[in-house]
Design a protein around this motif. Sequence first.
Motif, PDB file in Angstrom:
ATOM      1  N   SER A 133       0.858  -1.176   0.000  1.00 17.62           N
ATOM      2  CA  SER A 133       0.000   0.000   0.000  1.00 17.62           C
ATOM      3  C   SER A 133       0.901   1.235   0.000  1.00 17.62           C
ATOM      4  O   SER A 133       1.820   1.343   0.818  1.00 17.62           O
ATOM      5  N   ASP A 134       0.660   2.138  -0.945  1.00 17.19           N
ATOM      6  CA  ASP A 134       1.480   3.354  -1.063  1.00 17.19           C
ATOM      7  C   ASP A 134       2.969   3.040  -1.117  1.00 17.19           C
ATOM      8  O   ASP A 134       3.781   3.735  -0.487  1.00 17.19           O
ATOM      9  N   GLY A 135       3.318   1.989  -1.790  1.00 15.30           N
ATOM     10  CA  GLY A 135       4.731   1.663  -1.936  1.00 15.30           C
ATOM     11  C   GLY A 135       5.358   1.011  -0.723  1.00 15.30           C
ATOM     12  O   GLY A 135       6.544   0.706  -0.731  1.00 15.30           O
ATOM     13  N   VAL A 136       4.569   0.806   0.339  1.00 13.10           N
ATOM     14  CA  VAL A 136       5.103   0.140   1.525  1.00 13.10           C
ATOM     15  C   VAL A 136       4.632  -1.313   1.533  1.00 13.10           C
ATOM     16  O   VAL A 136       3.446  -1.590   1.399  1.00 13.10           O
ATOM     17  N   VAL A 137       5.579  -2.237   1.666  1.00  9.81           N
ATOM     18  CA  VAL A 137       5.248  -3.659   1.747  1.00  9.81           C
ATOM     19  C   VAL A 137       5.125  -4.019   3.217  1.00  9.81           C
ATOM     20  O   VAL A 137       6.028  -3.745   4.006  1.00  9.81           O
TER      21      VAL A 137
END
Lengths: 599, 599
Positions: A84-88
Motif C-alpha cells: 500500500s502506497d509503496g510500503v510492503v
Amino acid sequence: MSEGREPREEVERWLAEFGAALAARDISGVTALFGDECFWRDLVAFTWNVKTLEGRDAIAAMLEAQLDSMSPTVWRLEGKPTVSDGVVEAWICFETGHARGRGIVRLRDGRAFTLLTAIEELKGFEERKARSRPMGAAHGVYQRDKNWLEAKRAEEESLGKERQPYCVVVGGGQGGIALGARLKHLGVPTIILEKNARAGDSWRNRYRSLVLHDPVWYDHLPYIPFPENWPVFTPKDKLGDWLEMYAKVMELNYWGSSECVRASYDDKRAEWSVDVVRNGSRTTLKPKHLVFATGAYGPPNIVPLPGIENFSGPCFHSSSYKTGEPYAGKNCVVIGSNSSAHDIAADLWEYGAHVTMLQRSPTTVVRSETLMQLGFEPLYSESAVEAGITTNEADLVFAATPFRIMPRGQIPVYEEVRRRDAALYADLKKSGFKIDFGEDDSGLMMKAFRTGSGYYIDVGASDLIVKGRIAVRSGVEIERVKERSVELTDGSELPADLIVMATGFQSMNRALAPIISEEVADKVGKCWGLGSGVPGDPGPWEGEPRNMWKPTQQPGLWFHGGNLHLSRHYSLVLGLQIKARMEGLPTPVYGLDPVHHTR
Amino acid sequence: MSEGREPREEVERWLAEFGAALAARDISGVTALFGDECFWRDLVAFTWNVKTLEGRDAIAAMLEAQLDSMSPTVWRLEGKPTVSDGVVEAWICFETGHARGRGIVRLRDGRAFTLLTAIEELKGFEERKARSRPMGAAHGVYQRDKNWLEAKRAEEESLGKERQPYCVVVGGGQGGIALGARLKHLGVPTIILEKNARAGDSWRNRYRSLVLHDPVWYDHLPYIPFPENWPVFTPKDKLGDWLEMYAKVMELNYWGSSECVRASYDDKRAEWSVDVVRNGSRTTLKPKHLVFATGAYGPPNIVPLPGIENFSGPCFHSSSYKTGEPYAGKNCVVIGSNSSAHDIAADLWEYGAHVTMLQRSPTTVVRSETLMQLGFEPLYSESAVEAGITTNEADLVFAATPFRIMPRGQIPVYEEVRRRDAALYADLKKSGFKIDFGEDDSGLMMKAFRTGSGYYIDVGASDLIVKGRIAVRSGVEIERVKERSVELTDGSELPADLIVMATGFQSMNRALAPIISEEVADKVGKCWGLGSGVPGDPGPWEGEPRNMWKPTQQPGLWFHGGNLHLSRHYSLVLGLQIKARMEGLPTPVYGLDPVHHTR
C-alpha cells in the motif's frame, strides 16, 4: 516496493539477510537493512522492555547491548505480504533463545521502515491451550486426595498464608483481572486485591447512565471473547457482571473487600511486604512482584476553589458522582469539558437539573458513529471480524506503528472527521464551546496517549450543548465560590446548588505515595504520556507511555492498566516479564528510562 | 461420482434440478432426483418436526402435505464439495417462505443418497448478532427512565407476576440453560425453574469424583464456547460454575429453589397453568408452552430387592450417591455395570471400600482415549478446530446421517476399537466381566441412542476390574437381601454394608405423571429410543428419538435434553419452533408420531 520484485520475494530476501546479519552479530549489516527513517518497536522480545528504537544508531546501540544474550534464530514470513502506497507490509514470526514472537515489518524501497517484535510465549513455559490444554480428569483411577473443587479450595485457603503468592496485583478492575488471567494460565501464583466487595463493582459503582464509549470489538478480554450477540456499547452493570463471571471461571485468587494499606520493599530479599486489610482484618503478603493496576489514572485531581468553605451545597470530584436524581430543578456547575464532564452534565439534565459546563480549555469532540467508521473500522469492527482479523492480530497491527509517527496516520483521519461533521462543529462553536484536535490536529487518540484527557466521544451530550440544554461557559475559571453561587473570572456569577469537579486525575505514581512512600512515588516518576512537548505532556520525547507494562526504577514494581484494549494486550506483555523472572530466565533490561517528571 | 463430471458441477446441477422441481410442485420430479436407497432428514425446515423420511415414497408423501405451505425458494451450494468412496458431499443453504436453513446433501451416482435440511433462522425474526447486534447504549441523550440494570430488575420482578412468560422450562441443567439462552436471544419471554438453589448445582451435587466423560470440543454451549485453555474433561464443580456464570451473563430468568409441583393444560385457552413453589412460597405461571428439560432421563429406576427391609446398611439409587468417604473398609455391592456403576465402584475403591459390581447384562466398554481418536476426532477435537470446522458445522455433519444407516458407519469403528484394545477386552473377560458391542456390533453411540444405557467410557475403572480391585459377578441377580449380606441367584452370598442401585432411569415421560397426570404421561408416551427392536428399544422403527425436541401428542408440551452436544444443537431446533408459534407463523406439523409405548 523495489522495481520488478514480488512482495513475497522481497520480504523473504529481507528476512533472510536480516536473520543472517543477526546470526553473524554483524550489527552494521543489520542497520544497513533499515531505511534512513526507521523504527524498531520491541515488546519484551529483545529489550525485556517496551521500547521503540528510533533510527539506525538507536537500533545499533540496542543490538550491541542485547544481541549476544537474545540470540535470535528463526525469522519467517507468515501469510501474504500486502502493498500500500509503496510500503510492503508483512507478518513475521521469530525465535530468540528463550522466547517465540510475532511481528510486523514494513519495507520501503527494500529497507525496513518499521519493525515490530512482540513476545508471544516463553520456550518451555508455554501456556497450556488448544492441543496442550490440561486433561482436567486425571484418567486412571487412583486414590487421589482431592477433586477439582477441593484442590481449588485448598489453594484459596493456603495462598497468602502457608504459601506466598509470587505476584500481588493491587486493583481488580479490567486491568487486574486481565493480568490475573494471564498469570493464572502461566502458572504464576497471584493474588488480586480489590477494595470493592465483588469483581465488577468498580464499574457498577459509577454513575447510572454510564456505558462504554468504545465498541465491543475493542473491549474483549483474553481467552473468552464477548459473544456475537453482545451489544456494541456495554452498559456498566453488564460489564460488571461479565468481569465477575470472568474472574470466577478463570479461577483467579480474587480478594474482594481487600485494601492494600502499606507496602515496602526489602532490597536484600528482593521481596515486598504488603499489608492488606481483608474484610476488616489485617494480613501481610510477601510477593516478589507488586503490580499497581488501580485504573488508568491516579488519585482524583482536586482543584482549589477559593471560598468553597462558604458553599451551602455539595461539591465533589466526578469520580464520586453517582446520579442526578437529587438535583432535579437545581443549578449545577460542572467544572471541565472532557468525557466525565459531558456524561455527568447529560445525566444531570436527564434528571431535570439546570447545568452549566465550565470549559477550561478546548476539547476534542468526535461523534461516536464517526469514530467507529473512521477510527475503529479497519481493526475493531464486524468488518474486521469478517475479514478474518483476530483480536490478537488487530492488537499487533495497532502496536506496529511507533508513537513518533502515529500522528501522521491520525491527521488525515481528523481532516475527514472535520469534513463529515462540519455542521456539528459549527453548531458547537456557535454555542460557545471551544473545539480543538490537538496541537498538531492529530485528534483524540493522540490526546489519549499524550495526556489521557481533553476529549469526548460524543454519544449525545454535544447535541444538548448545541440545543442549549447544557449551558457552556468557555475560557473562564471560578474566581470565588459563594454560599449559593459561583463568581467567574470574567466577573459574571452563576447560581449553584451543586459543583462537580470533572477535573481529571493525577498520575498513577501518586497512588504509591500513601502506600509505599513519597520517595518511591518520585523515584518511579510520572506514568503515561510520551514526552511529546505539548501542554500536559512535557518533554523530553520518550516514545512510549511512561512506566506502563515495563520495568520501573523500583525493582519489583510494575504498573498495568488502560482501557480494555490496552489491558488485554499488555497483560500478556507484562505477564510474560513476570513469568520469566519467576522461572529464573535471564531478563537483561535494555534502556530503563530515566525519570524526567515526578507528577 | 458420475463419470466425467466435476463434483461442483454435479452438485450445482442437482440443486438446480431439485430447486426447479420443487418450485414447479413436480413431486415425482423431485423424487426422481433421489437414489433407490435415500433419506431426507429434516430439522423443522419442511416438516415443523424432527423427521427422517426414508425412501422416495415417504419423501413424496411429505411433499404432498407440506410443499405448498413451505414454498422453498433459493438452493445454493456452499463451499467446495468433497468426494469420498464415490459419494459427493456438499454444504447447501436454502430458504423457505418463513425460514432460512443449511444442510448437507450426499450424492451417489448423481442422485441424492442423504439430504439434511436444518432450520437456522426465521425470516424477520433473526437473532440480533454480529452486524445486527444491539447497540446497548441508546445513543443520543434523552430523559430515559431506566438504565440496563434497572430495566433488567424490572423485567425480573414483573415476569411471572404482571407479565406472563410465553414459555416455562422445567429443569435448569445444561438443557434448560441452553434452551433458555436461545429463547432469550429470540426474544421469547421465558422462565426456567430449577429445584436446586443455583444454576450448576445439578452437577455440583453429584458424586465427588465425577468429571465429564465427553471432551471439551463436544461440550460447548451456544454463544460462549469454552476457552482454549479449558481442560479436555471438565470436573463437575467447574462445569457447575460455568453454567452458573453462563446463566447470569446470558441474563436468563432463572428461578432457583423453584419446583414445578403441578401443571394442567387449558385446551380452550391453549395455555398452561403451572404451580410453582419458589423459595417455599407458591405462585402460578400461565405460559403457552411448557418444556420438560429435567435431564436425559426420567425418575430413577428402583429395582425391587426381596428382603431389603432386613438390611442393616444404607441402600440407595446411584443418583443419590455422593461420596465413598463413609465406606472405607466396608463391603459395598453396586448393582449394574454401566457408567454410574463404574464411577461409583471406582470412587468407593478410592476410599478403601471392598466393592463388588453385579453385572446384570453385557456392557460396551470403550477406552476414553480410543473413543477420542476413533469417535470424536473428525468432528470434535483440536484437529477439527484446526481444520476450520466450527461447532455448528460439526453438529450439522453429525445430524446429516440418518439413524437408520448410522450403524453402518459405526460397525467398522468398533472393529478397529476391538483391534486396538484387544488386550483390555481379553483381560476384562478373564475377570468375569461380560463385554458386548450391541446386537449388531455398532457400539456405544448406537446404544446411547437406542436405550441410553449399557455402556461405559473407560476412564480407569476397567483397570481396577482387571486388577481385581473391583470384584465382578456377572449374570447373577440378588435373590434375597439379608441383614449384612446379599444372597445371589447362583446361591452364593456376599457380605454387604452398602447397596447402590446403579440401575438406570425410567423414561422422561414418567416425570409428567406426578406433575400433570398419568393420562398425559401415557398419552405422550416413552421418550428416547429409535424403535430399533433390540432389548430396551422395542419396535416399530421410528427413526428419530421419540418425543425429543419436537411436537408431542400433548399440545404445548415439549421435551428437551440430552448430553451437552444434543442440548446445544437441539436447543436451536426447539427454540425456533416455539418462537415461530409466538410470532403466529404457520407451523403445519407433518407426521406427528403415534405412541407405541408408554414407558
